[in-house]
Design a protein around this motif. Structure first.
Motif, PDB file in Angstrom:
ATOM      1  N   VAL A  50       0.840  -1.202   0.000  1.00 16.15           N
ATOM      2  CA  VAL A  50       0.000   0.000   0.000  1.00 16.15           C
ATOM      3  C   VAL A  50       0.873   1.249   0.000  1.00 16.15           C
ATOM      4  N   ALA A  51       1.864   1.274   0.891  1.00 15.06           N
ATOM      5  CA  ALA A  51       2.747   2.443   0.982  1.00 15.06           C
ATOM      6  C   ALA A  51       3.509   2.664  -0.325  1.00 15.06           C
ATOM      7  N   LEU A  52       4.037   1.588  -0.895  1.00 16.64           N
ATOM      8  CA  LEU A  52       4.767   1.708  -2.162  1.00 16.64           C
ATOM      9  C   LEU A  52       3.863   2.185  -3.288  1.00 16.64           C
ATOM     10  N   SER A  53       2.614   1.758  -3.269  1.00 16.22           N
ATOM     11  CA  SER A  53       1.659   2.199  -4.296  1.00 16.22           C
ATOM     12  C   SER A  53       1.424   3.703  -4.213  1.00 16.22           C
ATOM     13  N   TYR A  54       1.291   4.208  -3.006  1.00 15.90           N
ATOM     14  CA  TYR A  54       1.091   5.653  -2.842  1.00 15.90           C
ATOM     15  C   TYR A  54       2.309   6.437  -3.302  1.00 15.90           C
ATOM     16  N   VAL A  55       3.495   5.984  -2.937  1.00 14.35           N
ATOM     17  CA  VAL A  55       4.714   6.685  -3.343  1.00 14.35           C
ATOM     18  C   VAL A  55       4.872   6.651  -4.861  1.00 14.35           C
ATOM     19  N   MET A  56       4.615   5.477  -5.457  1.00 15.90           N
ATOM     20  CA  MET A  56       4.769   5.350  -6.902  1.00 15.90           C
ATOM     21  C   MET A  56       3.742   6.216  -7.636  1.00 15.90           C
ATOM     22  N   SER A  57       2.509   6.244  -7.164  1.00 16.60           N
ATOM     23  CA  SER A  57       1.501   7.061  -7.836  1.00 16.60           C
ATOM     24  C   SER A  57       1.867   8.539  -7.779  1.00 16.60           C
ATOM     25  N   CYS A  58       2.432   8.973  -6.672  1.00 19.52           N
ATOM     26  CA  CYS A  58       2.870  10.366  -6.550  1.00 19.52           C
ATOM     27  C   CYS A  58       4.003  10.662  -7.532  1.00 19.52           C
ATOM     28  N   ARG A  59       4.951   9.747  -7.649  1.00 14.05           N
ATOM     29  CA  ARG A  59       6.067   9.923  -8.586  1.00 14.05           C
ATOM     30  C   ARG A  59       5.608   9.935 -10.034  1.00 14.05           C
ATOM     31  N   MET A  60       4.473   9.274 -10.297  1.00 12.52           N
ATOM     32  CA  MET A  60       3.955   9.207 -11.661  1.00 12.52           C
ATOM     33  C   MET A  60       3.014  10.364 -11.974  1.00 12.52           C
ATOM     34  N   GLY A  61       2.829  11.265 -11.008  1.00 13.00           N
ATOM     35  CA  GLY A  61       2.052  12.467 -11.262  1.00 13.00           C
ATOM     36  C   GLY A  61       0.610  12.416 -10.810  1.00 13.00           C
ATOM     37  N   PHE A  62       0.225  11.350 -10.128  1.00  8.04           N
ATOM     38  CA  PHE A  62      -1.129  11.249  -9.608  1.00  8.04           C
ATOM     39  C   PHE A  62      -1.168  11.761  -8.175  1.00  8.04           C
ATOM     40  N   THR A  63      -2.322  12.236  -7.764  1.00  9.50           N
ATOM     41  CA  THR A  63      -2.473  12.671  -6.382  1.00  9.50           C
ATOM     42  C   THR A  63      -2.951  11.487  -5.550  1.00  9.50           C
ATOM     43  N   TYR A  64      -2.844  11.644  -4.232  1.00  9.34           N
ATOM     44  CA  TYR A  64      -3.343  10.603  -3.342  1.00  9.34           C
ATOM     45  C   TYR A  64      -4.853  10.447  -3.513  1.00  9.34           C
ATOM     46  N   LYS A  65      -5.520  11.538  -3.775  1.00 14.24           N
ATOM     47  CA  LYS A  65      -6.961  11.500  -3.991  1.00 14.24           C
ATOM     48  C   LYS A  65      -7.296  10.669  -5.230  1.00 14.24           C
ATOM     49  N   ASP A  66      -6.500  10.837  -6.309  1.00 17.63           N
ATOM     50  CA  ASP A  66      -6.708  10.041  -7.516  1.00 17.63           C
ATOM     51  C   ASP A  66      -6.618   8.549  -7.205  1.00 17.63           C
ATOM     52  N   LEU A  67      -5.628   8.181  -6.426  1.00 19.65           N
ATOM     53  CA  LEU A  67      -5.430   6.772  -6.090  1.00 19.65           C
ATOM     54  C   LEU A  67      -6.562   6.265  -5.212  1.00 19.65           C
ATOM     55  N   ASP A  68      -6.992   7.078  -4.260  1.00 20.63           N
ATOM     56  CA  ASP A  68      -8.083   6.671  -3.377  1.00 20.63           C
ATOM     57  C   ASP A  68      -9.379   6.453  -4.149  1.00 20.63           C
ATOM     58  N   GLN A  69      -9.597   7.235  -5.191  1.00 18.02           N
ATOM     59  CA  GLN A  69     -10.831   7.129  -5.957  1.00 18.02           C
ATOM     60  C   GLN A  69     -10.786   6.033  -7.022  1.00 18.02           C
ATOM     61  N   ALA A  70      -9.610   5.501  -7.287  1.00 18.51           N
ATOM     62  CA  ALA A  70      -9.481   4.469  -8.332  1.00 18.51           C
ATOM     63  C   ALA A  70     -10.024   3.134  -7.860  1.00 18.51           C
TER      64      ALA A  70
END
Length: 70
Positions: A50-70
């Motif tokens: 979970v933690a790695l997914s959040y860090v990777m999504s941020c590095r790829m230009g997505f916000t935490y909100k984007d990931l939460d809504q996916a």
């Protein structure tokens, strides 16, 4: 892109590649812990993923909100 942007872009790609290997490693740890029915290791692997997914999504230009809504 100027030289600083190129360096930042290259660094970002390198970090994303490192994160991909960490995700693969944690996925492997998850399957091993499932095989041995070790609840502590299962939870550790899942939380790391979970933690790695959040860090990777941020590095790829997505916000935490984007990931939460996916």
């Amino acid at each position: 892109m100027n030289k600083v942007d190129n360096i930042q872009f290259a660094k970002n790609i390198k970090v994303i590649d490192w994160l991909k290997t960490e995700i693969l490693g944690q996925t492997s740890n998850l399957f091993k812990s499932l095989q041995y029915a070790n609840q502590h290791l299962v939870l550790d692997s899942l939380s790391s993923l979970v933690a790695l997914s959040y860090v990777m999504s941020c590095r790829m230009g997505f916000t935490y909100k984007d990931l939460d809504q996916a």
